[in-house]
Design a protein around this motif. Structure first.
Motif, PDB file in Angstrom:
ATOM      1  N   CYS A 107      52.080  26.807  26.228  1.00  0.00           N
ATOM      2  CA  CYS A 107      51.893  25.633  27.075  1.00  0.00           C
ATOM      3  C   CYS A 107      50.535  25.572  27.770  1.00  0.00           C
ATOM      4  CB  CYS A 107      53.005  25.541  28.113  1.00  0.00           C
ATOM      5  SG  CYS A 107      52.871  26.717  29.456  1.00  0.00           S
ATOM      6  N   GLY A 108      49.906  26.711  27.978  1.00  0.00           N
ATOM      7  CA  GLY A 108      48.609  26.698  28.651  1.00  0.00           C
ATOM      8  C   GLY A 108      48.703  26.427  30.146  1.00  0.00           C
ATOM      9  N   GLY A 109      49.915  26.359  30.673  1.00  0.00           N
ATOM     10  CA  GLY A 109      50.079  26.126  32.107  1.00  0.00           C
ATOM     11  C   GLY A 109      49.583  27.312  32.920  1.00  0.00           C
TER      12      GLY A 109
ATOM     13  N   ARG B 273      45.325  26.243  41.565  1.00  0.00           N
ATOM     14  CA  ARG B 273      46.294  25.926  40.503  1.00  0.00           C
ATOM     15  C   ARG B 273      47.727  26.304  40.881  1.00  0.00           C
ATOM     16  NH1 ARG B 273      45.112  24.090  35.862  1.00  0.00           N
ATOM     17  NH2 ARG B 273      46.894  25.041  34.846  1.00  0.00           N
TER      18      ARG B 273
ATOM     19  N   CYS C 274      49.926  34.768  30.380  1.00  0.00           N
ATOM     20  CA  CYS C 274      51.157  35.309  29.804  1.00  0.00           C
ATOM     21  C   CYS C 274      50.902  36.140  28.552  1.00  0.00           C
ATOM     22  CB  CYS C 274      52.139  34.185  29.492  1.00  0.00           C
ATOM     23  SG  CYS C 274      51.606  33.069  28.188  1.00  0.00           S
ATOM     24  N   VAL C 275      49.842  35.856  27.819  1.00  0.00           N
ATOM     25  CA  VAL C 275      49.581  36.628  26.600  1.00  0.00           C
ATOM     26  C   VAL C 275      48.309  37.471  26.694  1.00  0.00           C
ATOM     27  CG1 VAL C 275      50.909  35.371  24.871  1.00  0.00           C
ATOM     28  CG2 VAL C 275      48.681  34.510  25.543  1.00  0.00           C
TER      29      VAL C 275
ATOM     30  N   ARG D  52      46.946  29.051  32.466  1.00  0.00           N
ATOM     31  CA  ARG D  52      45.551  29.372  32.186  1.00  0.00           C
ATOM     32  C   ARG D  52      44.742  29.674  33.439  1.00  0.00           C
ATOM     33  NH1 ARG D  52      46.171  23.824  31.751  1.00  0.00           N
ATOM     34  NH2 ARG D  52      44.472  22.511  32.577  1.00  0.00           N
ATOM     35  N   LEU D  53      43.786  30.567  33.297  1.00  0.00           N
ATOM     36  CA  LEU D  53      42.867  30.878  34.376  1.00  0.00           C
ATOM     37  C   LEU D  53      41.489  31.122  33.816  1.00  0.00           C
ATOM     38  CD1 LEU D  53      43.931  34.419  34.674  1.00  0.00           C
ATOM     39  CD2 LEU D  53      45.360  32.897  35.969  1.00  0.00           C
ATOM     40  N   LYS D  54      40.510  31.154  34.717  1.00  0.00           N
ATOM     41  CA  LYS D  54      39.157  31.430  34.265  1.00  0.00           C
ATOM     42  C   LYS D  54      38.853  32.886  34.567  1.00  0.00           C
ATOM     43  CE  LYS D  54      36.547  27.652  34.775  1.00  0.00           C
ATOM     44  NZ  LYS D  54      36.156  26.987  36.022  1.00  0.00           N
TER      45      LYS D  54
ATOM     46  N   GLU E 199      39.928  29.137  41.948  1.00  0.00           N
ATOM     47  CA  GLU E 199      40.590  28.213  41.038  1.00  0.00           C
ATOM     48  C   GLU E 199      42.072  28.583  40.884  1.00  0.00           C
ATOM     49  OE1 GLU E 199      38.800  26.736  37.129  1.00  0.00           O
ATOM     50  OE2 GLU E 199      40.411  28.075  36.457  1.00  0.00           O
TER      51      GLU E 199
ATOM     52  N   PHE F 100      44.957  32.838  28.945  1.00  0.00           N
ATOM     53  CA  PHE F 100      46.353  32.539  29.247  1.00  0.00           C
ATOM     54  C   PHE F 100      46.968  33.815  29.819  1.00  0.00           C
ATOM     55  CE2 PHE F 100      47.082  28.958  25.875  1.00  0.00           C
ATOM     56  CZ  PHE F 100      46.093  28.215  26.479  1.00  0.00           C
TER      57      PHE F 100
ATOM     58  N   MET G 187      38.384  30.692  29.377  1.00  0.00           N
ATOM     59  CA  MET G 187      39.770  30.364  29.647  1.00  0.00           C
ATOM     60  C   MET G 187      40.695  31.432  29.064  1.00  0.00           C
ATOM     61  SD  MET G 187      41.916  27.001  28.622  1.00  0.00           S
ATOM     62  CE  MET G 187      40.853  25.829  29.453  1.00  0.00           C
TER      63      MET G 187
ATOM     64  N   GLY H 295      52.337  31.774  25.286  1.00  0.00           N
ATOM     65  CA  GLY H 295      51.045  31.211  24.897  1.00  0.00           C
ATOM     66  C   GLY H 295      51.148  29.804  24.350  1.00  0.00           C
TER      67      GLY H 295
END
Ligand SMILES: Cc1cc2nc3c(=O)[nH]c(=O)nc-3n(C[C@H](O)[C@H](O)[C@H](O)COP(=O)(O)OP(=O)(O)OC[C@H]3O[C@@H](n4cnc5c(N)ncnc54)[C@H](O)[C@@H]3O)c2cc1C
Ligand code: FES
Lengths: 285, 461
Positions: free
Chosen positions: A225-227, A259, A240-241, A229-231, A255, A238, A236, A223
């Protein structure tokens, strides 16, 4: 650094592009639940890549990962032999799949996504749910985990693009037939993004709750880096978390697909695009 | 007679044309002669005003006196009494808002270069002193530390010196926290952080990397394993986004992602497997140290860089030196400007729409609140946007530990001893304060080490 290197104890080629690896990791083998993943780094210059935990053996203290060879990192990983060490191996990460109370579930795996779907199907079976599995592959050569799925499924359907194994057609063709005739508490779909997108469109028509497992590009997996992220439902998240499992009817797949190609243009550089498990499948889709 | 030069002795720097193409440290550090000359500028005020500005109360005039006389070893020992990471703090502390702000010399000229002297002493010690890190005799008690940032490392070091068996659990594959994943090599060479971590190891501290507490194991499980107290120094690593339209376009990154790729994963290095997006025209949103670091990193990867910040020059929260260095390196500043949305082409960001701002009434923080100028929208073309608008504490620990209370911003609540609402669980650094500074995190780690020592001593009476 006190590196937590882990030893490889088994290595098996499942099909020409997919490898199964079993490594020793006591803590993860005891702690991991279906739906969780690990992040590994092959060597000191390696990038961090996420891979789903395909199986665990808390008695032998082993963890199984299954990966498709799609980029420099999975290629390096694939070159390692039994008794070789993997530099970093972190986990279990992500939230476990929420499967409690489900009585009848349709589990759908697409291509290497089957490696992610399998532990969930197994956990469902263990808790006594009725499991109907649909596994889709491009062709016979690429089939993986057939026996494993048979063992944990009450019914098992195999689909292939070219009809060389199972029935010819897409997983959604099979799913539509099932949905016409029976009802499920939930559909769990894991595979290429396009496959999950179309499964979700279909289940929306039938009003069946659908869970998908998202595998965006990740670095830390905590949680930070935000790389990833999705909608989801306009908000938004994350992966991974907050995930990797999400309500498929809420996910913005278009989207997410865009990405996942973020680093694809950088071919000269060693890299992995998106989920190592899914890329090939997506390119094809 | 003190040196009455109104200007401080200049810091040697890498030339700006050269340094924006490499990742080597920008500021090269004082020589012995420069340090002694600068130390002469200290007036040794009786009331030591500088000390009140130091979050850990370093005995500043005392160490400067030793520098003046060339007794660098003695100077080092004075600093080390209250600070654990002088080589780091000498480089990254916002001295102009701390010690140097209160320096009497600043009234009629430039303050004494306290930070530069601290850095000189620490660097001299690293190169010249063989620190005898004798492993202390163990007292039989175990403490777990979550997070290997400045707060966790400091707490670990102080406890180890008191005889505790200390294990630090770190989520990433290297120890250092923001010092390794956030602050770039050109500002803080990683070998300095490694040196600090190595000396902890020599003290007997175990550092377990690749352990995400809350997932790999929970705080409750740590207690079950026999740790008698836990210190949480997990930082404030969760990146904020603005919630703007287009923020999920490709080419838009959090500063944390961009800097993690650049620093932790060394993506600037051809041998690293980790990719980083090499932009042509990059816009960085924000005005803190994080924004400066992201901007200067992007510059080093060849981008033209514009910083967009909603307040003015005076309000930029970054260290002054970083702002100056960024400007010298050709980073452009668009101040009193706030982004409103991002436009894309083929899924990639292609421009950012902004509005002009003006400063209105002062807000609760005392800073003048920026307000939007009507109809002032304009677009900046770019192929990369880096969001550096702040971070919050990561929710993982609090969501996996019963009884840990947080404030509405997600910061852990602690009492004056640094104990959280869970008995035996202490916390400090950014996890408690929200994103702050290295020295505050270090100070909190020190305080908690003392509290943990008292707590465990009382438990076992
Ligand atoms: C780019 C950047 C530039 C900065 N520049 C400056 C500057 O110039 N001067 C200054 O004074 N300050 C600066 N800061 C702020 C400063 O770095 C922080 O205030 C300081 O590092 C906080 O220390 P900490 O120990 O609280 O946390 P951190 O340094 O954030 O360390 C926390 C550690 O805990 C680990 N962790 C988190 N969760 C878990 C978990 N669940 N399990 C195990 N480990 C976990 C993290 O991986 C991390 O390593 C900067 C920050 C950034 C991001
Ligand atoms: S991988 Fe970095 S936040 Fe999810």
């Amino acid at each position: 650094m006190e590196l937590l290197t882990v030893r490889i104890v088994e290595q098996e080629c499942l099909n020409p592009t997919v490898t199964k690896m079993v490594v020793e990791h006591e803590k993860i083998s005891i702690k991991a639940k279906a739906g969780q993943f690990i992040i590994l780094r092959v060597d000191a210059n390696g990038e961090r890549i996420p891979l789903t935990i395909a199986d665990t053996d808390p008695i032998r203290h082993t963890v199984t990962i299954i990966f498709q060879i799609v980029g420099a990192t999975t290629k390096k990983l694939n070159e390692l032999q039994v008794n070789d060490m993997i530099y970093d191996f972190v986990g279990p990460l992500g939230k476990p799949s929420e499967i409690e109370g489900l009585k009848k579930v349709c589990v759908i795996g697409g291509g290497v996504g089957c490696a992610i779907a399998y532990p969930t199907a197994k956990a469902l079976k263990i808790q006594g749910s009725e499991v109907v599995t649909i596994a889709g592959f491009r062709n016979k050569e690429l089939v993986i985990l057939e026996n494993e799925f048979q063992q944990v499924s009450d019914r098992f359907y195999m689909m292939s693009d070219d009809g060389s194994v199972g029935q010819k057609g897409l997983v959604t063709d099979c799913l539509r037939n099932l949905l016409e005739n029976e009802s499920f508490d939930e559909v769990i779909a894991i595979g290429p993004l396009v496959m999950m997108k179309f499964v979700c469109q279909l289940t929306k028509e039938y009003g069946v709750k659908t869970i998908v497992s998202m595998n965006p590009i990740m670095i830390d997996g905590t949680g930070m880096c935000g790389g990833c992220r999705l909608k989801v439902g306009g908000k938004m998240k994350f992966a991974c978390v907050d995930g990797p499992d999400f309500d498929g009817h809420e996910v913005d797949f278009d989207e997410a697909m865009a990405r996942n190609t973020q680093y694809r243009e950088f071919e000269h550089h060693a890299y992995e695009t998106c989920c190592n498990l899914l890329k090939k499948e997506e390119d094809h889709a | 007679m003190p040196n009455m030069n109104v200007k401080r002795c200049e810091m040697p720097l890498q030339p700006k044309e050269v340094r924006s193409h490499n990742i080597e440290e920008v500021a090269l550090g004082y020589t012995k002669e420069m340090a002694m000359e600068e130390a002469e500028r200290c007036l040794h005020c009786k009331h030591k005003p500088c000390m009140q500005g130091c979050p850990v109360s370093i005995h500043i005039p005392d160490f400067i006196e030793e520098v003046k006389n060339g007794n660098f070893k003695e100077a080092y020992h004075i600093i080390k009494k209250t600070s654990s990471l002088p080589a780091v703090c000498g480089r990254v502390c916002p001295q102009e808002n701390q010690c140097e702000k209160y320096c009497v010399r600043a009234i009629k000229g430039e303050s004494v270069g306290i930070g530069r002297l601290e850095r000189f002493v620490a660097d001299w010690a690293r190169e010249n002193l063989q620190e005898e890190n004798v492993k202390p005799v163990l007292n039989g008690h175990k403490v777990a530390i979550v997070g290997a940032g400045p707060s966790g490392l400091t707490c670990a070091g102080d406890l180890a010196k008191l005889g505790y068996e200390v294990t630090v659990f770190e989520a990433l594959h290297v120890a250092g926290g923001v010092l390794v994943y956030g602050i770039p090599e050109f500002r803080l060479p990683k070998k300095i952080v490694e040196h600090e971590v190595d000396s902890l190891r020599q003290l007997g501290v175990h550092i377990e990397c690749d352990s995400v507490i809350g997932r790999s194991e929970t705080i409750d499980e740590l207690f079950e394993e026999g740790f008698e107290a836990v210190f949480v120094g997990s930082g404030a690593g969760l990146p904020n986004f603005m919630g703007l339209e287009g923020e999920n376009l490709k080419g838009v990154f959090s500063a944390n992602e961009y800097l993690t790729r650049f620093n932790l994963m060394k993506a600037y290095d051809e041998n690293s497997d980790t990719p980083i997006y090499r932009a042509k025209k990059c816009v960085v949103v924000g005005g803190g140290n994080v924004a400066m670091d992201a901007a200067r990193s992007a510059r080093r990867l060849g981008a033209e860089v514009t910083i967009v910040y909603r307040r003015g020059m005076e309000e930029l929260p970054a260290r002054r030196e970083e702002v100056e260095h960024a400007m010298e390196e050709g980073v452009e500043f668009k101040l009193l400007t706030n982004p409103t949305r991002l436009f894309g082409h083929d899924g990639w960001v292609s421009s950012i729409e902004c509005v002009e701002m003006e400063l209105g009434e002062a807000d609760a923080s005392g800073r003048r609140r920026p307000v939007v100028k009507e109809n002032s929208e304009f677009e900046i073309t770019c192929d990369c946007v880096i969001m550096a608008i702040g971070t919050s504490p990561n929710p993982l620990i609090r969501s996996t530990t019963k009884g840990l209370e947080t404030n509405p911003k997600g910061c852990l609540i602690v009492d004056e001893k640094g104990m959280t609402t869970r008995k035996g669980v202490f916390a400090g650094g950014d996890a408690v304060s929200g994103a702050a500074t290295v020295i505050q995190a270090m100070g909190a780690g020190k305080k908690c080490a003392q509290s943990i020592h008292e707590y465990i001593s009382n438990l076992n009476q």
